[in-house]
Structure formats: C-alpha cells, structure tokens
Design an enzyme around this catalytic site. Structure first.
Site, PDB file in Angstrom:
ATOM      1  N   SER A   1     -18.914  21.645  -8.096  1.00 19.56           N
ATOM      2  CA  SER A   1     -18.259  22.434  -9.137  1.00 19.56           C
ATOM      3  C   SER A   1     -17.562  21.556 -10.163  1.00 19.56           C
ATOM      4  O   SER A   1     -17.107  22.047 -11.191  1.00 19.56           O
ATOM      5  CB  SER A   1     -17.236  23.389  -8.507  1.00 19.56           C
ATOM      6  OG  SER A   1     -16.284  22.673  -7.756  1.00 19.56           O
TER       7      SER A   1
ATOM      8  N   HIS B   1     -24.609  25.041  -9.380  1.00 22.30           N
ATOM      9  CA  HIS B   1     -23.243  25.471  -9.069  1.00 22.30           C
ATOM     10  C   HIS B   1     -23.206  26.971  -8.836  1.00 22.30           C
ATOM     11  O   HIS B   1     -23.269  27.760  -9.771  1.00 22.30           O
ATOM     12  CB  HIS B   1     -22.314  25.062 -10.212  1.00 22.30           C
ATOM     13  CG  HIS B   1     -20.898  25.480 -10.013  1.00 22.30           C
ATOM     14  ND1 HIS B   1     -20.019  25.663 -11.069  1.00 22.30           N
ATOM     15  CD2 HIS B   1     -20.188  25.761  -8.891  1.00 22.30           C
ATOM     16  CE1 HIS B   1     -18.847  26.033 -10.599  1.00 22.30           C
ATOM     17  NE2 HIS B   1     -18.925  26.106  -9.286  1.00 22.30           N
TER      18      HIS B   1
ATOM     19  N   GLU C   1     -24.719  28.281 -12.389  1.00 21.60           N
ATOM     20  CA  GLU C   1     -24.543  27.281 -13.438  1.00 21.60           C
ATOM     21  C   GLU C   1     -25.387  26.057 -13.078  1.00 21.60           C
ATOM     22  O   GLU C   1     -25.040  25.299 -12.174  1.00 21.60           O
ATOM     23  CB  GLU C   1     -23.059  26.915 -13.543  1.00 21.60           C
ATOM     24  CG  GLU C   1     -22.701  26.136 -14.793  1.00 21.60           C
ATOM     25  CD  GLU C   1     -21.207  25.844 -14.865  1.00 21.60           C
ATOM     26  OE1 GLU C   1     -20.680  25.750 -15.987  1.00 21.60           O
ATOM     27  OE2 GLU C   1     -20.562  25.701 -13.807  1.00 21.60           O
TER      28      GLU C   1
ATOM     29  N   ASN D   1     -15.575  25.811 -15.031  1.00 22.72           N
ATOM     30  CA  ASN D   1     -14.278  25.333 -14.556  1.00 22.72           C
ATOM     31  C   ASN D   1     -13.533  24.513 -15.606  1.00 22.72           C
ATOM     32  O   ASN D   1     -12.299  24.460 -15.598  1.00 22.72           O
ATOM     33  CB  ASN D   1     -14.451  24.522 -13.273  1.00 22.72           C
ATOM     34  CG  ASN D   1     -14.743  25.419 -12.080  1.00 22.72           C
ATOM     35  OD1 ASN D   1     -14.339  26.574 -12.063  1.00 22.72           O
ATOM     36  ND2 ASN D   1     -15.463  24.905 -11.104  1.00 22.72           N
TER      37      ASN D   1
END
Length: 718
Positions: free
Chosen positions: A411, A432, A444, A482
């Site tokens: 991540s 991800h 992702e 993120n």
C-alpha cells in the site's frame, strides 16, 4: 438499428445497436415504425421483440440524456402496445435493464432464458426509471419487490424474476424460435387481460407503512442521495394515483433529476469508470497494443485477512489458487476465515452451497513455498516490510516459471525497490487491494519503471475478472489513494487539536455524504494500526515519536494517536478508541474521557483551542486532498482526473453523487480552490501539503474546463 421480419405469421422486431442494444432514439424510432407496420399487416398475428448478439437491451443511451427529446419516448411506444389486440412478446436473453426492462414491461408477455438478468439500475446514475418502470414494475412484481429492485438498482436473475411475476416463462433453445412458439400460443387470447396497465398492484401490508419503511431505509442507506427518495415516491404512485397520472409524475421526477447536479455527477462517474480502462504507460505501452497473458492459476502468499480475502476473490471467480502460509497454525486460521466468509455469502443468498464447495475445491492451502512454481501469477500479501518482500520476490524469481507475473499487495512501498530483487522487473507490478479485500471494489494497480505493458494488461484484465474496478497508477510513496488520504486525515487531526471534536469532524463528513467519518474509520481499522505506521515511518526517518513531539518529518506533529494508545484506546476491537462502543456491533458514542484527553493534550503543548465550523473542516480536509491530487497529475502518476475520482469513489466511498474529488473541485471552481489553498499555505506554513500545485495554478489561471484537464496534464512539462 432495428430490424424487421415475419416468420410463421409472427413479426420479429430485433434491436440492433451494438454493443448492448442501447435504446437510443434511432432504435426507439425503429420500434415505433415496425410495431405499427406489424399491427397494420393482417397476415401478422403476433409480434416478438428481441435483441441481436445474445442480448435484449441494456437500457437507454446515456449520451442522449443531455440533449432534448429525440424520437418517440418509451411510454409513447408503450401506449401503442397497450392498445394492440395482437399479442406482443418480449423474448429476453442477456440482459433487460433500465429502458430495456421498461420496453419488456410494455409487451403483453415476457419470456427469458435461464441465464438472463433484468433490473432497473437508473438509481446508479442519479435517476429514476423514466419510461414507466416505477408504475408498471409494481404491477408485475408487487410493491415490495419493485421498491427493492428500483431503489437498489440490483440485477435480478431470470428465475427469480419468474417467481416475482416479471417473467412469464423460462425457456431454453433459440430465443427467437421460442418467442415465435410462445406468441402463437397466445394469438386467440384477450391482450387487455394481461396488459400491465390494467393490472392492480399486489401490496403486502399497509400501504402507508410500506412507504414509510422504504423511505426510512433509503434515507439511511443512501444518505444525501436524491434519486432513491424519488424512486420511492414514484413507485408509491403506482398504488396512490391513477395509471396515467403516475406516468406523468414519473416523467416530471425524471426530468427534475436529469437536470440535477447529482445525476450529472453520477453520469460523469459512469463514463469515468469506462475512461480509465484506456490506460497508457510513460514508455508508450497502452491498452490497445498490449495483449494480456492468460491467468489459469494463481498463488497468494499470506493467509491473513488481506491474503485470505484476495484468495477468495480468485476462487469465487473460478481461478484455482494456491494459498501459502509460513506455518500450519496460521494457515488453518486463514482457511477457517475463508470458509466462514463463503458460508456468510451462502447465508445471504448470494451463492449456492454447492458453489461454495466448488470454490473451496480449487483452493489449495499449503506451507510449501514450492507449490507456487507452476502458477501463472502470484500475489504477495505479507505485511509492509521491504526486506521481507524483497526476500520473497528473490525466491519467487528463482522458483517460478519465466512467464509468471509477480504482484505485490503493497500500500506504500516503491515498486522498483521490490522489483530489483528479481531478474524479471518487467513482470513485477503492484496490486493494491483495499480492506476488506473480498468486498471493496477498488484495485489500485501500480507500474514500476520496468513494468511491461503486457504485465499491466494482465493485471488490469484480472481485476475485471475478479469483479474489481482496476485503476492504473504510477509508483510513489502511498501511490494515489493513500498519498491523498494522508493530508486529508492529517487536517482532520489538526482540526481536533485546534478546537473541533472527533464527532464534529465525523458528522461534518457524513453530512457531506461519506458513509463514515475519519475517526470512526480509525476506530474500525484500529488506532494502533495508525500508531504502528507512524512509528515505523519515524524509525526509518531516524526520529522518535512521543506525545511531546512537536514535529514529525519536518511538519507539525499531531500526537493524539500516541496519547490514545498510551491509554489503551486501540479502537472498536477493545470497545474504545476515539469513541466508546458497547460490544463489537455497538455504535460510536462520544466519550468524555477522550474530550478530557484532547483538552489536556492541547494544554500541555500550549495549543489554544477555538471554535471550528463545518465549512472550515470540509475545506481544510478536502482542499488538502484535492491539492495533492493535482500534484499527482502533474507528476504523471495518473493521466486523467477520472482515475483519481474512481479511486476515491471505490476506495474510500466518496459519494458518487458528488462525482469524485477532482470533479467536485471543477464544480466549486479552480480559482476559488487555488486562492483558498494559497490562504491555507500562508496560515499553516508548517504543512507541505498546502504548497500549491503548479498544475492547479496553471489550470486556474487559464480557466481550463474540466474535460480538457487530461490533455493539459499530458501536454504539460511542469
């Protein structure tokens, strides 16, 4: 666009508008023309309406929604059907969705193959069915069934639709031949008896109570969304007003919603989800030129919550999977979690028990790493430790067959840092998944410097296969999701330090349309999880974090997380975090202990608190995240704003009726946002996330419209 023929005294009207036979104006005009021709022809005794290429009709052509009325509307055609003495049969295979189902509901009869699906998904684009669906579906399926179908937008299998009364008969064999046979059997019957216009709606229970319960349900489940509320109102008109009045009101509601900002945003999101499939790499590879490799078998390393969920995604999509753990204890625990999740799916009626058994039959649990040597693709899902991941990839590189693609479910970690542990960097890619990985739709996919277009094509196709929404992004710390979440969450904590309460922030976000507030999410995932991430980042930076630390990695430090962990407030799993909870299913309750903890923490740091309103909370959280989004675009990590919006819609449940953060920014106005970001940069100079994006400055200055942002991104050398 529409074909006409006659066979055995039965007219066949066939929709022909590839790829899904959308009910565009030309198709509707063709139906209108040919149904009247069939009615006039004395040699024609019945009519069959069907679609070409194994599909009935997937609904209206959304591209036409922003224009004026073109050609006859569905209800205009349907009114003619209602008056016909010759039976009209809808012969359904593939799907009959939206306008497609409405067309079928105007037919006197409906037959379908077992594999067909029907539904009214208009609510997903901020609309109600606008071609009679809210008035006629209740007459076919009953009030409660119609409310469920229309307010959720969910598809219904042909067999279930048959039980509800939507489908008259399930057939097998050639759909046109079956349609002709069925139509001929109804030639001598009175069509007015089966015409839905003349039928009464089946109501189970008191009408007002059904309406009240349905309205309460949609207001709670779809907080802030207009379309579900209009759906309930319009469906209830099927039992409250005469038929024609109900149709007229439905049309009014449809037009109101069609011109609303919510529907425009949701239609944007609909097309954005399709736009992101047209990916490209900086090296020149793209979706057109790259051919995906077949993935007939896959492996997952790590049977924890994330790895087990990924394995579930694979086996429920028919892909045999080898699940590897380091010891039998962890493996058994992971397998038990997989079984429980599958059984939960069975209990919810989303899967038959025999299907669950078939899924388990293609899952191979093992503690032997060598069992991965023949799989086509491996997804590593261990915890975020670069050395551990590099060791695993080095081992995989030596053991797996040369064509095997190696994926990491990281991540935050740089893909190249992992890929360089192998001699096949072109076959290393980030995948991800978002927790819970079996449920969350976003995938992702992250390319590294050497990742090939073939590898990207493979994981993008895999994402679709396992029912995810795959988005391709470049590699950087936190990637897109993120990385943008960082300043968003940080501003939430700053607002609390400066005077807001966690519930102030969360309620503001939920009033905006988010399903949960950021502090509720923290409690759900575990306050200690955020604490460990911060501690590890500090360790790598050579810093030590305490509740007295004033700065962290060059920015003002908000150490409330450390203060909570010191008090044992680790989140919902222990009954207390930012809130307190009465049991694992308990709702968040404001805890005076947290209020006191925050006040004492701020006093100890000499922070003077003040009243912070909802507007400031929203602007600081959202503008910080939007500014980061523009930096991501200018760095080339995304090629279009649609990619960012889809990530936030499916990764963080951003309200689709707001279109995603970048679309939202375009609606507010870039000049206004840029000026506010400059103000926050001056006011909070210690936060790097307030340094204005140069791309945002350029787009704002030149007043570039939203539909040109992608071109500006690809053409800029900022």
């Amino acid at each position: 666009m529409t074909e006409y023929s006659v066979k055995d005294s039965v007219a066949i009207i066939q929709l022909d508008n590839p790829p899904v036979n959308a009910l565009g104006s030309k198709v509707r005009s063709g139906i209108d023309k040919y149904i009247k021709e069939a009615d006039r022809d004395s040699s024609v005794k019945a009519v069959v309406v069907c679609g070409k290429r194994g599909n009935f009709c997937a609904g209206a052509d959304i591209k036409e929604f922003d224009g004026g009325k073109k050609g006859p509307w569905i209800t205009d055609i349907g009114d003619y059907f209602d008056k016909m003495k010759k039976p009209v049969v809808a012969a359904i295979e593939g799907v009959a969705l939206g306008g497609g189902l409405e067309l079928a509901l105007f037919c006197h009869y409906r037959i379908a193959v077992k594999s067909a699906r029907v539904g009214q998904p208009e609510v997903a684009i901020g609309l109600i069915p606008g071609g009679g669906g809210t008035i006629r579906l209740p007459k076919a399926a009953g009030l409660k069934n119609a409310l469920e179908i229309i307010t959720t937008g969910n598809h219904v299998s042909a067999e279930k639709a048959h039980k509800m009364g939507i489908i008259d008969q399930i057939v097998s064999g050639n759909i046109i031949e079956e349609g002709i046979k069925f139509a001929k059997s109804k030639v001598h019957l009175d069509t007015s008896i089966v015409c839905l216009r003349n039928k009464h709606v089946k109501v189970d229970g008191d009408v007002d109570k059904v309406a009240e319960a349905a309205m309460a349900k949609v207001k709670s489940k779809y907080r802030g969304a207009m379309a579900p509320i209009y759906c309930v109102k319009s469906v209830m008109n099927s039992v409250r007003v005469p038929y024609q009045k109900g149709i007229e009101l439905e049309h009014e509601y449809f037009q109101d919603l069609r011109s609303s900002s919510q529907s425009k945003a949701m239609r944007y999101a609909f097309f954005a989800e399709r736009a992101i499939t047209k990916w490209q790499l900086p090296s020149g590879g793209n979706y057109r030129t790259a051919k995906p490799l077949p993935v007939k078998t896959a492996g997952v390393i790590g049977a924890g919550t994330m790895g087990g969920g990924i394995a579930l995604c694979l086996i429920t999509s028919g892909i045999p999977c080898v699940l590897v753990e380091q010891n039998k204890e962890f493996l058994d625990k992971g397998m038990e979690a997989v079984k429980m999740q599958l059984m939960g799916t069975v209990r919810l009626g989303k899967m038959a028990e025999n299907q669950a058994k078939q899924c388990m039959a293609i899952l191979k649990p093992t503690v032997n790493f060598e069992d991965l040597k023949n799989v086509d693709l491996v997804i590593e899902a261990v915890f975020e430790d670069l050395k551990l991941k590099r060791d695993i990839f080095e081992r995989l590189d030596k053991m797996c067959k040369p064509e095997t693609i190696l994926c990491t479910n990281t991540s935050t970690l740089d893909i190249d840092s992992i890929a360089t542990a192998t001699k096949r960097q072109e076959k290393v890619v980030g995948t991800h998944f978002f927790a819970p990985s079996y449920i969350m739709k976003l995938l992702e996919n992250i390319y590294g410097t050497k990742t090939s277009a073939e590898t990207v094509a493979t994981v993008m196709k895999l994402g679709k296969t396992i029912r995810k929404v795959p988005v391709l992004v470049g590699s950087c710390t936190g990637f897109v999701a993120n990385r943008m979440l960082g300043p968003y969450s940080q501003e939430a904590k700053y607002c609390v330090e400066e005077g807001a309460s966690p519930s102030n922030v969360d309620n503001t976000l939920m009033d905006f349309g988010m399903p949960m507030g950021t502090f509720q999410v923290s409690d759900l995932s575990g306050v200690d999880v955020g604490f460990r991430i911060r501690r590890e980042a500090a360790r790598k930076a050579g810093e030590t974090l305490t509740t007295k630390s004033r700065f962290f990695m060059g920015e003002r430090n908000c150490s409330l997380i450390e203060a909570l962990v010191e008090k044992g407030r680790l989140g919902k799993k222990v009954g207390k975090g930012w809130y307190k909870y009465d049991g694992p299913r308990g709702k968040p309750v404001v805890d005076p202990e947290v209020t006191q903890l925050i006040e004492e923490h701020c006093r100890s740091l000499g922070l003077e608190r003040r009243t912070i309103g909802s507007q400031e909370i929203l602007e600081r959280m959202q503008y910080a995240m939007i500014n980061e989004g523009f930096k991501i675009l200018e760095e080339g990590l995304c090629t279009m704003p649609e990619e960012i919006d889809i990530i936030w819609i499916y990764g963080f449940s951003w309200p689709k009726y707001m279109g995603g953060p970048m679309y939202y920014a375009s609606q507010i106005g870039l000049k206004k946002i840029y000026e506010k970001i400059c103000y926050f940069h001056k006011t909070f100079p210690y936060s790097a996330h307030w340094v204005p994006s140069s791309l945002l400055a350029k787009l704002s200055k030149n007043d570039v419209p939203f539909n040109k942002w992608g071109q500006a991104v690809q053409g800029s050398k900022l």
